[in-house]
Design a protein around this motif. Structure first.
Motif, PDB file in Angstrom:
ATOM      1  N   UNK A  32       0.862  -1.185   0.000  1.00  0.00           N
ATOM      2  CA  UNK A  32       0.000   0.000   0.000  1.00  0.00           C
ATOM      3  C   UNK A  32       0.897   1.232   0.000  1.00  0.00           C
ATOM      4  N   UNK A  33       1.015   1.854  -1.176  1.00  0.00           N
ATOM      5  CA  UNK A  33       1.917   2.996  -1.364  1.00  0.00           C
ATOM      6  C   UNK A  33       1.081   4.267  -1.342  1.00  0.00           C
ATOM      7  N   UNK A  55       0.026  -6.103  -7.115  1.00  0.00           N
ATOM      8  CA  UNK A  55       0.124  -6.121  -5.653  1.00  0.00           C
ATOM      9  C   UNK A  55       0.358  -4.736  -5.072  1.00  0.00           C
ATOM     10  N   UNK A  56       0.745  -3.801  -5.922  1.00  0.00           N
ATOM     11  CA  UNK A  56       0.908  -2.418  -5.464  1.00  0.00           C
ATOM     12  C   UNK A  56      -0.442  -1.727  -5.474  1.00  0.00           C
ATOM     13  N   UNK A  57      -0.824  -1.188  -4.322  1.00  0.00           N
ATOM     14  CA  UNK A  57      -2.086  -0.465  -4.166  1.00  0.00           C
ATOM     15  C   UNK A  57      -1.746   1.017  -4.022  1.00  0.00           C
ATOM     16  N   UNK A  58      -1.902   1.815  -5.089  1.00  0.00           N
ATOM     17  CA  UNK A  58      -1.539   3.234  -5.016  1.00  0.00           C
ATOM     18  C   UNK A  58      -2.676   4.072  -4.438  1.00  0.00           C
ATOM     19  N   UNK A  59      -2.358   4.885  -3.445  1.00  0.00           N
ATOM     20  CA  UNK A  59      -3.335   5.777  -2.829  1.00  0.00           C
ATOM     21  C   UNK A  59      -2.745   7.186  -2.747  1.00  0.00           C
ATOM     22  N   UNK A  72      -3.919   6.071   7.681  1.00  0.00           N
ATOM     23  CA  UNK A  72      -4.695   5.939   6.448  1.00  0.00           C
ATOM     24  C   UNK A  72      -4.449   4.564   5.824  1.00  0.00           C
ATOM     25  N   UNK A  73      -3.202   4.137   5.840  1.00  0.00           N
ATOM     26  CA  UNK A  73      -2.867   2.831   5.282  1.00  0.00           C
ATOM     27  C   UNK A  73      -3.441   1.679   6.082  1.00  0.00           C
TER      28      UNK A  73
END
Length: 222
Positions: A32-33, A55-59, A72-73
């Motif tokens: 979670x980036x 697998x990378x979750x961009x926020x 937040x993460x």
């Protein structure tokens, strides 16, 4: 495992961080980036990596500081265990595998590893240099969040105090208190970047005040 990566002005280091996470031998992870309103090129780097690996979750969020970003993460994490890696640090390929296997085998709420201090011209190791053995690390309540995995079912409700520096201390004390078991792995898996301009290397009146407040907060809790 859910790995939470706060990002703010780390464009020169972020690729190394994300590469090290994508190379993990344990594959069942989400990364979670979170772009904490970073004004540099970090978002372009995040977008590039998100296209390469699902697998990378961009926020993205408005700038709120490290604690706010970690919190937040946590709200978005789905893994059995949660870990925190700063965007300018990187890890060994087998870190998640070694720590997760140890956590499952021991049914532990927290598992932590040794770490390197990553200077521009050298490395030194935490246990053996600043701390003598894993038991001393536990006794001293080594108050950093980024060399550990936390069981989400037991500790996922905890949050970092927002708006202050040196936020790891109060969080770590509460996590220790609410855990039935903490274990260490013998390997050294994380490279902690030593930046002369980082929060812990530069001191201001605000940082001094926050450090005192956090120590007082911890003592009251204890």
């Amino acid at each position: 495992i859910s790995i939470i990566v706060p990002v703010y002005n780390v464009e020169n280091y972020l690729a190394d961080c994300l590469d090290s996470l994508l190379k993990q031998t344990y594959k069942n992870i989400e990364i979670i980036v979170i772009n904490d309103g970073s004004p540099d090129r970090s978002q372009k780097i995040i977008d590039q990596y998100a296209k390469k690996d699902s697998r990378i979750v961009p926020l993205i969020k408005e700038n709120g500081g490290l604690s706010d970003t970690r919190n937040f993460g946590i709200k978005h994490a789905r893994g059995k265990y949660i870990g925190f890696i700063d965007g300018d640090d990187y890890v060994e390929p087998d870190m998640c595998e070694k720590m997760y296997k140890k956590a499952i085998k021991e049914n532990s709420d927290i598992v932590e590893c040794n770490l390197f201090h990553n200077y521009p011209d050298k490395f030194d190791v935490e246990i053996g240099k600043k701390i003598y053995d894993p038991h001393e690390m536990i006794r001293m309540g080594r108050s950093v969040a980024w060399n550990k995995l936390y069981k989400r079912s037991r500790l996922g409700h905890l949050r970092f105090i927002e708006g202050v520096y040196f936020e790891d201390g109060p969080y770590s004390i509460r996590a220790l208190y609410e855990s039935y078991k903490l274990v260490t792995v013998t390997g050294t898996y994380l490279y902690y970047f030593q930046n002369k301009k980082s929060i812990v290397k530069t001191m201001t009146p605000k940082k001094r005040e926050d450090k005192i407040k956090n120590r007082q907060n911890m003592m009251r809790f204890i």
